[in-house]
Motif scaffolding. Structure first.
Motif, PDB file in Angstrom:
ATOM      1  N   ILE A  22       0.674  -7.963   6.367  1.00  0.00           N
ATOM      2  CA  ILE A  22       1.781  -8.535   7.014  1.00  0.00           C
ATOM      3  C   ILE A  22       3.030  -8.031   6.641  1.00  0.00           C
ATOM      4  O   ILE A  22       3.871  -7.731   7.435  1.00  0.00           O
ATOM      5  CB  ILE A  22       1.517 -10.036   6.877  1.00  0.00           C
ATOM      6  CG1 ILE A  22       0.086 -10.537   7.650  1.00  0.00           C
ATOM      7  CG2 ILE A  22       2.776 -10.574   7.689  1.00  0.00           C
ATOM      8  CD1 ILE A  22      -0.312 -11.927   7.355  1.00  0.00           C
ATOM      9  N   TYR A  23       3.466  -7.990   5.532  1.00  0.00           N
ATOM     10  CA  TYR A  23       4.496  -7.545   4.976  1.00  0.00           C
ATOM     11  C   TYR A  23       4.887  -6.218   5.143  1.00  0.00           C
ATOM     12  O   TYR A  23       5.906  -6.026   5.676  1.00  0.00           O
ATOM     13  CB  TYR A  23       4.460  -7.792   3.224  1.00  0.00           C
ATOM     14  CG  TYR A  23       5.781  -7.467   2.707  1.00  0.00           C
ATOM     15  CD1 TYR A  23       7.081  -7.932   2.803  1.00  0.00           C
ATOM     16  CD2 TYR A  23       5.779  -5.963   2.090  1.00  0.00           C
ATOM     17  CE1 TYR A  23       8.042  -7.240   2.332  1.00  0.00           C
ATOM     18  CE2 TYR A  23       6.924  -5.429   1.451  1.00  0.00           C
ATOM     19  CZ  TYR A  23       8.177  -6.109   1.723  1.00  0.00           C
ATOM     20  OH  TYR A  23       9.329  -5.527   1.098  1.00  0.00           O
ATOM     21  N   LEU A  24       3.877  -5.377   4.877  1.00  0.00           N
ATOM     22  CA  LEU A  24       4.120  -3.939   5.274  1.00  0.00           C
ATOM     23  C   LEU A  24       4.433  -3.658   6.926  1.00  0.00           C
ATOM     24  O   LEU A  24       5.292  -2.979   7.341  1.00  0.00           O
ATOM     25  CB  LEU A  24       2.841  -3.144   5.026  1.00  0.00           C
ATOM     26  CG  LEU A  24       2.646  -2.862   3.514  1.00  0.00           C
ATOM     27  CD1 LEU A  24       1.362  -2.325   3.123  1.00  0.00           C
ATOM     28  CD2 LEU A  24       3.624  -1.902   2.910  1.00  0.00           C
ATOM     29  N   PHE A  25       3.451  -4.512   7.701  1.00  0.00           N
ATOM     30  CA  PHE A  25       3.538  -4.429   8.986  1.00  0.00           C
ATOM     31  C   PHE A  25       4.843  -4.748   9.626  1.00  0.00           C
ATOM     32  O   PHE A  25       5.480  -4.303  10.613  1.00  0.00           O
ATOM     33  CB  PHE A  25       2.366  -5.061   9.814  1.00  0.00           C
ATOM     34  CG  PHE A  25       2.509  -5.152  11.333  1.00  0.00           C
ATOM     35  CD1 PHE A  25       2.144  -3.916  11.835  1.00  0.00           C
ATOM     36  CD2 PHE A  25       3.071  -6.233  12.042  1.00  0.00           C
ATOM     37  CE1 PHE A  25       2.084  -3.819  13.222  1.00  0.00           C
ATOM     38  CE2 PHE A  25       3.112  -5.903  13.481  1.00  0.00           C
ATOM     39  CZ  PHE A  25       2.597  -4.957  14.141  1.00  0.00           C
ATOM     40  N   LEU A  26       5.446  -6.139   9.121  1.00  0.00           N
ATOM     41  CA  LEU A  26       6.645  -6.693   9.588  1.00  0.00           C
ATOM     42  C   LEU A  26       7.985  -6.125   9.126  1.00  0.00           C
ATOM     43  O   LEU A  26       9.124  -5.996   9.614  1.00  0.00           O
ATOM     44  CB  LEU A  26       6.490  -8.100   9.466  1.00  0.00           C
ATOM     45  CG  LEU A  26       5.308  -8.833  10.288  1.00  0.00           C
ATOM     46  CD1 LEU A  26       5.628 -10.362   9.623  1.00  0.00           C
ATOM     47  CD2 LEU A  26       5.668  -8.628  11.778  1.00  0.00           C
ATOM     48  N   GLU A  27       7.904  -5.675   7.545  1.00  0.00           N
ATOM     49  CA  GLU A  27       9.077  -5.346   6.885  1.00  0.00           C
ATOM     50  C   GLU A  27       9.308  -3.807   6.490  1.00  0.00           C
ATOM     51  O   GLU A  27      10.288  -3.442   6.187  1.00  0.00           O
ATOM     52  CB  GLU A  27       9.395  -6.425   5.664  1.00  0.00           C
ATOM     53  CG  GLU A  27       9.325  -7.552   5.930  1.00  0.00           C
ATOM     54  CD  GLU A  27      10.217  -8.233   6.350  1.00  0.00           C
ATOM     55  OE1 GLU A  27      11.419  -7.533   6.227  1.00  0.00           O
ATOM     56  OE2 GLU A  27      10.187  -9.400   7.205  1.00  0.00           O
ATOM     57  N   LYS A  28       8.388  -3.186   6.484  1.00  0.00           N
ATOM     58  CA  LYS A  28       8.454  -1.796   6.172  1.00  0.00           C
ATOM     59  C   LYS A  28       8.091  -0.900   7.161  1.00  0.00           C
ATOM     60  O   LYS A  28       7.281  -0.916   8.081  1.00  0.00           O
ATOM     61  CB  LYS A  28       7.529  -1.322   4.977  1.00  0.00           C
ATOM     62  CG  LYS A  28       8.023  -2.313   3.665  1.00  0.00           C
ATOM     63  CD  LYS A  28       9.143  -1.743   3.117  1.00  0.00           C
ATOM     64  CE  LYS A  28       9.563  -2.479   1.861  1.00  0.00           C
ATOM     65  NZ  LYS A  28      11.011  -2.048   1.451  1.00  0.00           N
ATOM     66  N   SER A  29       8.440   0.503   7.014  1.00  0.00           N
ATOM     67  CA  SER A  29       8.070   1.625   7.872  1.00  0.00           C
ATOM     68  C   SER A  29       7.610   2.625   7.025  1.00  0.00           C
ATOM     69  O   SER A  29       7.746   2.511   5.811  1.00  0.00           O
ATOM     70  CB  SER A  29       9.261   2.318   8.435  1.00  0.00           C
ATOM     71  OG  SER A  29       9.027   3.666   9.053  1.00  0.00           O
ATOM     72  N   ILE A  30       6.557   3.612   7.651  1.00  0.00           N
ATOM     73  CA  ILE A  30       5.938   4.500   6.678  1.00  0.00           C
ATOM     74  C   ILE A  30       6.838   5.422   6.346  1.00  0.00           C
ATOM     75  O   ILE A  30       6.486   5.983   5.184  1.00  0.00           O
ATOM     76  CB  ILE A  30       4.673   5.007   7.508  1.00  0.00           C
ATOM     77  CG1 ILE A  30       5.005   5.902   8.531  1.00  0.00           C
ATOM     78  CG2 ILE A  30       3.603   3.943   7.907  1.00  0.00           C
ATOM     79  CD1 ILE A  30       3.979   6.833   9.432  1.00  0.00           C
ATOM     80  N   ASP A  31       8.140   5.689   6.938  1.00  0.00           N
ATOM     81  CA  ASP A  31       8.715   6.636   6.296  1.00  0.00           C
ATOM     82  C   ASP A  31       9.630   6.272   5.149  1.00  0.00           C
ATOM     83  O   ASP A  31      10.469   6.789   4.401  1.00  0.00           O
ATOM     84  CB  ASP A  31      10.024   6.811   7.455  1.00  0.00           C
ATOM     85  CG  ASP A  31       9.475   7.459   8.842  1.00  0.00           C
ATOM     86  OD1 ASP A  31       8.596   8.106   8.457  1.00  0.00           O
ATOM     87  OD2 ASP A  31      10.053   6.873   9.830  1.00  0.00           O
ATOM     88  N   ASP A  32       9.435   4.712   4.834  1.00  0.00           N
ATOM     89  CA  ASP A  32       9.814   4.096   3.493  1.00  0.00           C
ATOM     90  C   ASP A  32       9.348   4.678   2.178  1.00  0.00           C
ATOM     91  O   ASP A  32       9.666   4.391   1.154  1.00  0.00           O
ATOM     92  CB  ASP A  32      10.138   2.782   3.767  1.00  0.00           C
ATOM     93  CG  ASP A  32      10.881   1.990   4.675  1.00  0.00           C
ATOM     94  OD1 ASP A  32      11.732   2.480   5.218  1.00  0.00           O
ATOM     95  OD2 ASP A  32      10.659   0.770   4.923  1.00  0.00           O
ATOM     96  N   ILE A  35       4.529  10.411   0.565  1.00  0.00           N
ATOM     97  CA  ILE A  35       2.934  10.439   0.839  1.00  0.00           C
ATOM     98  C   ILE A  35       2.170  10.060  -0.149  1.00  0.00           C
ATOM     99  O   ILE A  35       0.913   9.253   0.429  1.00  0.00           O
ATOM    100  CB  ILE A  35       2.591  12.006   1.341  1.00  0.00           C
ATOM    101  CG1 ILE A  35       3.354  12.459   2.642  1.00  0.00           C
ATOM    102  CG2 ILE A  35       1.406  12.111   1.462  1.00  0.00           C
ATOM    103  CD1 ILE A  35       3.414  13.884   3.023  1.00  0.00           C
ATOM    104  N   THR A  36       2.220  10.272  -1.326  1.00  0.00           N
ATOM    105  CA  THR A  36       1.448   9.784  -2.534  1.00  0.00           C
ATOM    106  C   THR A  36       1.290   8.354  -2.621  1.00  0.00           C
ATOM    107  O   THR A  36       0.486   7.710  -2.584  1.00  0.00           O
ATOM    108  CB  THR A  36       1.929  10.344  -3.666  1.00  0.00           C
ATOM    109  OG1 THR A  36       1.915  11.725  -3.660  1.00  0.00           O
ATOM    110  CG2 THR A  36       1.060  10.022  -4.711  1.00  0.00           C
ATOM    111  N   THR A  37       2.456   7.579  -2.359  1.00  0.00           N
ATOM    112  CA  THR A  37       2.651   6.120  -2.360  1.00  0.00           C
ATOM    113  C   THR A  37       1.732   5.410  -1.122  1.00  0.00           C
ATOM    114  O   THR A  37       1.080   4.536  -1.360  1.00  0.00           O
ATOM    115  CB  THR A  37       4.030   5.824  -2.356  1.00  0.00           C
ATOM    116  OG1 THR A  37       4.740   6.400  -3.257  1.00  0.00           O
ATOM    117  CG2 THR A  37       4.176   4.225  -2.415  1.00  0.00           C
ATOM    118  N   LEU A  38       1.965   6.184  -0.010  1.00  0.00           N
ATOM    119  CA  LEU A  38       1.346   5.739   1.186  1.00  0.00           C
ATOM    120  C   LEU A  38      -0.471   5.646   0.964  1.00  0.00           C
ATOM    121  O   LEU A  38      -1.099   4.627   1.257  1.00  0.00           O
ATOM    122  CB  LEU A  38       1.581   6.352   2.402  1.00  0.00           C
ATOM    123  CG  LEU A  38       2.833   5.971   3.210  1.00  0.00           C
ATOM    124  CD1 LEU A  38       3.129   6.888   4.375  1.00  0.00           C
ATOM    125  CD2 LEU A  38       2.402   4.763   3.756  1.00  0.00           C
TER     126      LEU A  38
END
Length: 175
Positions: A22-32, A35-38
């Motif tokens: 939920i946090y990722l979806f609402l507060e973060k972008s994949i651009d943040d 690639i390794t971290t994702l």
């Protein structure tokens, strides 16, 4: 079901996975993220999907709450993750996953209303792992452009539908 069941380790793992998604979806972008971290984030979400069940069975912490919470959170987390990462998927993969998840949710309601139990198949576990690998490969493919990753995802998606058909067979045909 007791209120203390929420504090059982498997349920805490399940809820943590849900809150992270939920946090990722609402507060973060994949651009943040790099690639390794994702890939690490996706892998941890995928591993926690299995870990809660393993911990529950290994330490005899299976609860009625967990048997309801886990599949609901699994579907919710997976759908949030797919939408969060939608910009990196080809349309066929994105809509293929969404259609399959929609069908699984419909099937789940049917199972719940008939108070049937349906055990998770080994094929289901393998299918989920393959899809999580495919998601990670699409993340890696952002800077790599490998056709292997695309074919892997296509085969994984076909297998994922095979698993759905297996469940359909268990619910409606094999009685």
């Amino acid at each position: 079901m007791t209120p203390k069941d929420i504090f059982l380790l498997p349920n805490l793992i399940t809820l943590t996975r849900l809150f992270v998604a939920i946090y990722l979806f609402l507060e973060k972008s994949i651009d943040d993220y790099q690639i390794t971290t994702l890939v690490i984030i996706i892998a941890l979400i995928g591993l926690s999907d299995s870990l809660d069940g393993i911990v529950a069975r290994k330490f005899n912490l299976v609860s009625r709450l967990g048997t309801i919470l886990d599949p609901v959170c699994d579907r919710t987390v997976f759908i949030l993750l797919i939408f969060w990462l939608s910009s990196i998927f080809p349309d066929w993969f994105f809509y293929g996953i969404l259609l399959r998840e929609f069908l699984v949710v419909l099937g789940s309601f049917n199972v719940l209303t008939k108070t049937k139990t349906l055990s998770v198949s080994n094929y289901g576990k393998i299918g989920t792992v393959l899809i999580f690998f495919s998601i990670c490969f699409f993340v890696i493919n952002i800077g790599f452009e490998s056709i292997f990753f695309v074919y892997f995802a296509l085969i994984s998606l076909i297998f994922y539908y095979f698993v759905a058909l297996e469940y359909f067979y268990k619910i409606y045909i094999k009685k």
